[in-house]
Design an enzyme around this catalytic site. Structure first.
Site, PDB file in Angstrom:
ATOM      1  N   LYS A  62      54.305  12.786 -40.059  1.00  0.00           N
ATOM      2  CA  LYS A  62      53.862  14.177 -40.130  1.00  0.00           C
ATOM      3  C   LYS A  62      52.749  14.346 -39.085  1.00  0.00           C
ATOM      4  O   LYS A  62      51.616  13.950 -39.310  1.00  0.00           O
ATOM      5  CB  LYS A  62      53.352  14.500 -41.542  1.00  0.00           C
ATOM      6  CG  LYS A  62      53.125  16.001 -41.787  1.00  0.00           C
ATOM      7  CD  LYS A  62      51.795  16.461 -41.265  1.00  0.00           C
ATOM      8  CE  LYS A  62      51.639  17.982 -41.378  1.00  0.00           C
ATOM      9  NZ  LYS A  62      50.479  18.464 -40.565  1.00  0.00           N
ATOM     10  N   GLU A 118      42.293   5.237 -40.881  1.00  0.00           N
ATOM     11  CA  GLU A 118      41.408   5.192 -39.717  1.00  0.00           C
ATOM     12  C   GLU A 118      40.690   6.526 -39.704  1.00  0.00           C
ATOM     13  O   GLU A 118      41.260   7.559 -39.337  1.00  0.00           O
ATOM     14  CB  GLU A 118      42.216   4.951 -38.440  1.00  0.00           C
ATOM     15  CG  GLU A 118      41.358   4.551 -37.259  1.00  0.00           C
ATOM     16  CD  GLU A 118      41.113   5.700 -36.316  1.00  0.00           C
ATOM     17  OE1 GLU A 118      39.984   6.246 -36.358  1.00  0.00           O
ATOM     18  OE2 GLU A 118      42.015   6.060 -35.558  1.00  0.00           O
ATOM     19  N   CYS A 164      37.846   9.368 -31.857  1.00  0.00           N
ATOM     20  CA  CYS A 164      37.129   8.821 -33.012  1.00  0.00           C
ATOM     21  C   CYS A 164      36.190   7.695 -32.626  1.00  0.00           C
ATOM     22  O   CYS A 164      35.280   7.357 -33.393  1.00  0.00           O
ATOM     23  CB  CYS A 164      38.119   8.350 -34.072  1.00  0.00           C
ATOM     24  SG  CYS A 164      39.370   7.235 -33.425  1.00  0.00           S
ATOM     25  N   GLU A 172      29.670  13.631 -36.801  1.00  0.00           N
ATOM     26  CA  GLU A 172      30.501  13.383 -35.624  1.00  0.00           C
ATOM     27  C   GLU A 172      30.670  14.693 -34.860  1.00  0.00           C
ATOM     28  O   GLU A 172      31.227  15.658 -35.381  1.00  0.00           O
ATOM     29  CB  GLU A 172      31.861  12.835 -36.074  1.00  0.00           C
ATOM     30  CG  GLU A 172      32.712  12.269 -34.982  1.00  0.00           C
ATOM     31  CD  GLU A 172      33.969  11.596 -35.513  1.00  0.00           C
ATOM     32  OE1 GLU A 172      34.530  10.749 -34.799  1.00  0.00           O
ATOM     33  OE2 GLU A 172      34.399  11.911 -36.647  1.00  0.00           O
TER      34      GLU A 172
END
Length: 484
Positions: free
Chosen positions: A181, A256, A290, A387
């Site tokens: 997906k 992750e 990331c 972040e």
């Protein structure tokens, strides 16, 4: 207008059981180019019962795929790899159109994505069991390794190709089947990989791509008893939700998740090398990775010199549409992304930080943001805790090794960290003290197919890539055989 050498790669239907299908409701999701807002394509928004059909097809395909010889699965994956390399330019064009990254960077991702398929095509032939010396002479003890079963992957928009192959390649090599997906913003690259999988001879139901509403599809995938493994790359917030939803069926998980990577420059570092490492780590994909450096810690003795060198390089970074020659910084993915970057810069400035270069939306408009360097940033600012996911480098000053290690570890995240030093003893002290799953020493680029990728703390579970990555898709079975 998107032009491909092979127009067949641009699909507006999902790959389910070897067929290209549309939503029974007729509902679609529009895919736009973040650089200009133009419509690139549309994909189906499948309903829950249509996702169930993909699960059923994956279960049926698993019966035959898992029984193939590892060498035969490897050959199919090798053909998929060859096709990805042959169509790297088209895959890059799709990624630039739907994600915005510069074309050269997108082509690099296409080859990086293919490298996982090549790697795991070989690793699939090396899933070794074990024999154990028995405590008595009348038994033989054997450890078998078998594919876990039907798997699902939910992938992000920042790496539309590589985050799929890093999950699907080890799954298929191990004998599992996979339902992918992709992110709603970037489904076209995933569907193109499906086209190439079919062309490579990967059987129907072994690799499927479904698109639609994340919450609805996620609910089906996590709630299914058939799906035994879920791999997700994305935010820690969503990872927590998927983990909770997977608990009733006790799925194996690979997560992750978010990062808040420190980038440490000690006063004995090669400053020019550190600047180049910071550029590579911080500004790749416009800061939307990331493992991007989110906090740059610079020792007091070299702080001003490093800031000056970095700002000069950053101010010269070409910004523009990814298809234009020489562009290194493309747009952010959407309005929410640029709003977050603006809020982080504004918060930092309100608390005493100074903008050395950049600091605002680019003159190109839309979701373009100027590559930015901030000085005078401190641990109490949003940019230190959250972040940013944008092209902003905040520089924090530190005095001692002990101080910076404590500052770097002062986060719930633990994905990647970087540091620059020429001191060998310090190298080992700092590398071992940093609470991160991956550490780069004197480099800002750490990702490849042969090394284990993953984090600790709230940055996730499990590892991808390397010889360890295929273990995520395997179950261990112990056989005790009485022989007399």
């Amino acid at each position: 207008m998107l032009k491909l050498n092979n127009p067949d790669l641009l699909r507006n239907a999902c790959l389910v059981a070897g067929e290209w299908v549309r939503a029974g409701s007729g509902e679609t999701i529009i895919v736009t180019n973040p650089a200009n807002g133009e419509i690139v394509g549309e994909v189906p928004s499948l309903a829950a019962d249509e996702i169930e059909q993909a699960v059923d097809a994956a279960q049926k395909a698993f019966t035959t795929w898992s029984r193939l010889a590892a060498k035969d699965r490897s050959a199919a994956l090798r053909r998929w790899f060859d096709l990805m390399v042959a169509h790297a330019d088209d895959l890059a064009a799709l990624m630039t159109a739907e994600q915005g990254k510069p074309l050269a960077e997108a082509r690099g991702e296409a080859l990086y994505a293919a490298s996982f398929v090549e790697w795991f095509a070989e690793e699939g032939k090396r899933i070794y069991g074990d024999t154990i010396p028995a405590p008595t002479n009348d038994k033989r003890l054997i450890v078998l390794k078998q594919p876990i079963g039907v798997c699902a992957a939910i992938t992000p928009w920042n790496f539309p190709a590589a985050m799929i192959t890093r999950k699907a390649a080890p799954a298929l090599a191990a004998g599992c089947t996979m339902i992918v997906k992709p992110a709603e913003q970037t489904p076209l690259t995933a569907l193109a990989l499906g086209v190439l999988a079919i062309k490579a001879g990967i059987p129907a139901g072994v690799f499927q791509v479904v698109t639609g509403k994340a919450r609805e599809i996620g609910g089906v995938l996590t709630g299914s008893d058939v799906i035994r493994k879920l791999s997700f790359t994305g935010s820690t917030e969503v990872g927590r939700i998927l983990m909770a939803q997977s608990a009733p069926t006790i799925k194996k998980l690979s997560l992750e998740l978010g990062g808040n990577a420190p980038f440490i420059v000690f006063d004995d570092a090669d400053l020019d090398a550190a600047v180049e490492g910071a550029i590579a780590s911080k500004y790749r994909n416009a800061g939307q990775t990331c493992v991007c450096s989110n906090r740059l810690y610079v020792q007091a003795g070299v702080y001003d010199a490093f800031a000056e060198k970095l700002a000069a390089r950053v101010a010269a970074l070409p910004v523009g549409v990814g298809t234009e020659a020489g562009v290194l910084i493309g747009p952010l993915i959407d309005g929410d992304a640029i709003a977050k970057v603006e809020s982080h810069v504004a918060d930092a400035v309100s608390k005493g930080a100074k903008i050395v270069t950049g600091g605002k939306r680019h003159a190109l408009g839309g979701t373009f943001f100027e590559p930015t360097v901030l000085t005078g940033t401190t641990q109490d600012m949003k940019i230190a805790r959250e972040e940013t996911f944008g092209p902003v480098a905040p520089l924090f000053r530190f005095e001692t090794e002990e101080e910076v290690v404590a500052m770097a570890n002062d986060t719930e995240f633990g994905l990647a960290a970087y540091f620059y030093t020429e001191n060998v003893r310090r190298t080992w002290r700092v590398a071992e003290a940093l609470e991160y799953g991956m550490v780069g020493h004197n480099t800002g680029l750490i990702s490849n197919e042969v090394a284990p990728f993953g984090g600790v703390k709230q940055s996730g579970l499990g590892r991808e890539g390397s010889r360890y990555g295929i273990e995520e898709y395997i179950e261990m079975k112990y056989l005790c055989s009485a022989i007399g």
